[in-house]
Design a protein around this motif. Sequence first.
Motif, PDB file in Angstrom:
ATOM      1  N   ALA A 116      -7.840  -6.289 -19.165  1.00  0.00           N
ATOM      2  CA  ALA A 116      -8.246  -7.708 -19.366  1.00  0.00           C
ATOM      3  C   ALA A 116      -7.228  -8.556 -18.517  1.00  0.00           C
ATOM      4  N   TRP A 117      -7.688  -9.761 -17.990  1.00  0.00           N
ATOM      5  CA  TRP A 117      -7.060 -10.484 -17.056  1.00  0.00           C
ATOM      6  C   TRP A 117      -5.787 -11.106 -17.800  1.00  0.00           C
ATOM      7  N   PRO A 118      -5.624 -11.441 -19.214  1.00  0.00           N
ATOM      8  CA  PRO A 118      -4.807 -11.871 -19.644  1.00  0.00           C
ATOM      9  C   PRO A 118      -3.605 -11.003 -19.617  1.00  0.00           C
ATOM     10  N   GLU A 119      -3.827  -9.568 -19.787  1.00  0.00           N
ATOM     11  CA  GLU A 119      -2.733  -8.443 -19.654  1.00  0.00           C
ATOM     12  C   GLU A 119      -2.023  -8.356 -18.557  1.00  0.00           C
ATOM     13  N   LEU A 120      -2.626  -8.933 -17.299  1.00  0.00           N
ATOM     14  CA  LEU A 120      -1.911  -8.947 -15.914  1.00  0.00           C
ATOM     15  C   LEU A 120      -0.575  -9.264 -16.117  1.00  0.00           C
ATOM     16  N   SER A 121       0.417  -8.363 -15.572  1.00  0.00           N
ATOM     17  CA  SER A 121       1.693  -8.743 -15.672  1.00  0.00           C
ATOM     18  C   SER A 121       2.695  -8.663 -14.435  1.00  0.00           C
ATOM     19  N   LYS A 122       1.915  -8.167 -13.266  1.00  0.00           N
ATOM     20  CA  LYS A 122       2.467  -8.182 -11.946  1.00  0.00           C
ATOM     21  C   LYS A 122       1.505  -8.234 -10.825  1.00  0.00           C
ATOM     22  N   PHE A 123       1.765  -9.153  -9.819  1.00  0.00           N
ATOM     23  CA  PHE A 123       1.059  -9.158  -8.907  1.00  0.00           C
ATOM     24  C   PHE A 123       1.497  -9.200  -7.355  1.00  0.00           C
ATOM     25  N   ARG A 124       1.461  -8.055  -6.518  1.00  0.00           N
ATOM     26  CA  ARG A 124       1.930  -7.966  -5.389  1.00  0.00           C
ATOM     27  C   ARG A 124       0.771  -7.855  -4.179  1.00  0.00           C
ATOM     28  N   LEU A 125       1.413  -8.598  -3.037  1.00  0.00           N
ATOM     29  CA  LEU A 125       0.403  -8.466  -1.886  1.00  0.00           C
ATOM     30  C   LEU A 125       1.404  -8.134  -0.905  1.00  0.00           C
ATOM     31  N   ARG A 126       1.188  -6.901  -0.250  1.00  0.00           N
ATOM     32  CA  ARG A 126       1.757  -6.416   0.811  1.00  0.00           C
ATOM     33  C   ARG A 126       0.709  -6.262   2.244  1.00  0.00           C
ATOM     34  N   TYR A 127       1.456  -6.408   3.405  1.00  0.00           N
ATOM     35  CA  TYR A 127       0.629  -6.298   4.872  1.00  0.00           C
ATOM     36  C   TYR A 127       1.205  -5.035   5.436  1.00  0.00           C
ATOM     37  N   PHE A 128       0.411  -4.395   6.211  1.00  0.00           N
ATOM     38  CA  PHE A 128       0.693  -3.266   6.998  1.00  0.00           C
ATOM     39  C   PHE A 128       0.111  -3.474   8.250  1.00  0.00           C
ATOM     40  N   SER A 129       1.038  -3.401   9.468  1.00  0.00           N
ATOM     41  CA  SER A 129       0.567  -3.783  10.582  1.00  0.00           C
ATOM     42  C   SER A 129       0.571  -2.469  11.357  1.00  0.00           C
ATOM     43  N   THR A 130      -0.769  -2.336  11.995  1.00  0.00           N
ATOM     44  CA  THR A 130      -1.001  -1.304  13.126  1.00  0.00           C
ATOM     45  C   THR A 130      -0.579  -1.502  14.502  1.00  0.00           C
ATOM     46  N   LYS A 131      -0.163  -2.798  14.603  1.00  0.00           N
ATOM     47  CA  LYS A 131       0.424  -3.163  16.026  1.00  0.00           C
ATOM     48  C   LYS A 131       1.904  -3.702  15.815  1.00  0.00           C
ATOM     49  N   ARG A 132       2.654  -3.536  17.016  1.00  0.00           N
ATOM     50  CA  ARG A 132       4.134  -4.288  16.962  1.00  0.00           C
ATOM     51  C   ARG A 132       4.135  -5.825  16.774  1.00  0.00           C
TER      52      ARG A 132
END
Length: 210
Positions: A116-132
């Motif tokens: 359930a959303w009230p249980e959400l304890s960690k939020f992480r967003l990462r970006y992975f690039s395929t070009k320099r």
Amino acid sequence: MAISPKDHLQAESAEGPTIHADPVKPVGVGDSDVQVMAYPAKLMAPDLAKSTVGLLICGVIALIPDMLEIIQWTAAGLALLFIFYFARTLIRLQSKLFVSEYGIRLSSLRGGTAFAWPELSKFRLRYFSTKRDGNKGWFELTLHAGETKIVAESTLDGFDDLLEISRDWAKDNQILVDDVTRTNLMRLDEAETLVQAAAAERSNGGAKRT
């Protein structure tokens, strides 16, 4: 279908806390209130084809009797990587996310998990690039509720809605995000602002021509 958690469980709060077997569809919530998200087959099919071709080529090289041993071992190692990539892609293709304003559930070949959303304890967003230059790549969203973890990539159909509702719940739950996540969120906000500005400019230009 955008979903907002702003009025979450207000009616239930008045009656006291309740426990539901399915956090996504508590009693009284219909199918129309649940958004089903999946990875498009047209995006996964090329990855499956590439991994299959790579596996066949490396497998053949590894089995050639007169080939140098170091080349055979290298090809065998690459074949294992292609097997892992194929399995990972197949799991994503078969995975489905069920999202409502109450919770989220993941169903895949490896099983299922939900919270359930009230249980959400960690939020992480990462970006992975395929070009320099970093102009091409994908985002990976990781959500934790205690020991439970759900990961979604930006190729998911409905990723923007998932990011929006989980981001709002992260704020509601007063979750502290790391610097990388904060930077990526700012990048997305800037990109959305640019898109909206471009759309407004096109709309204004069209109005002048008429």
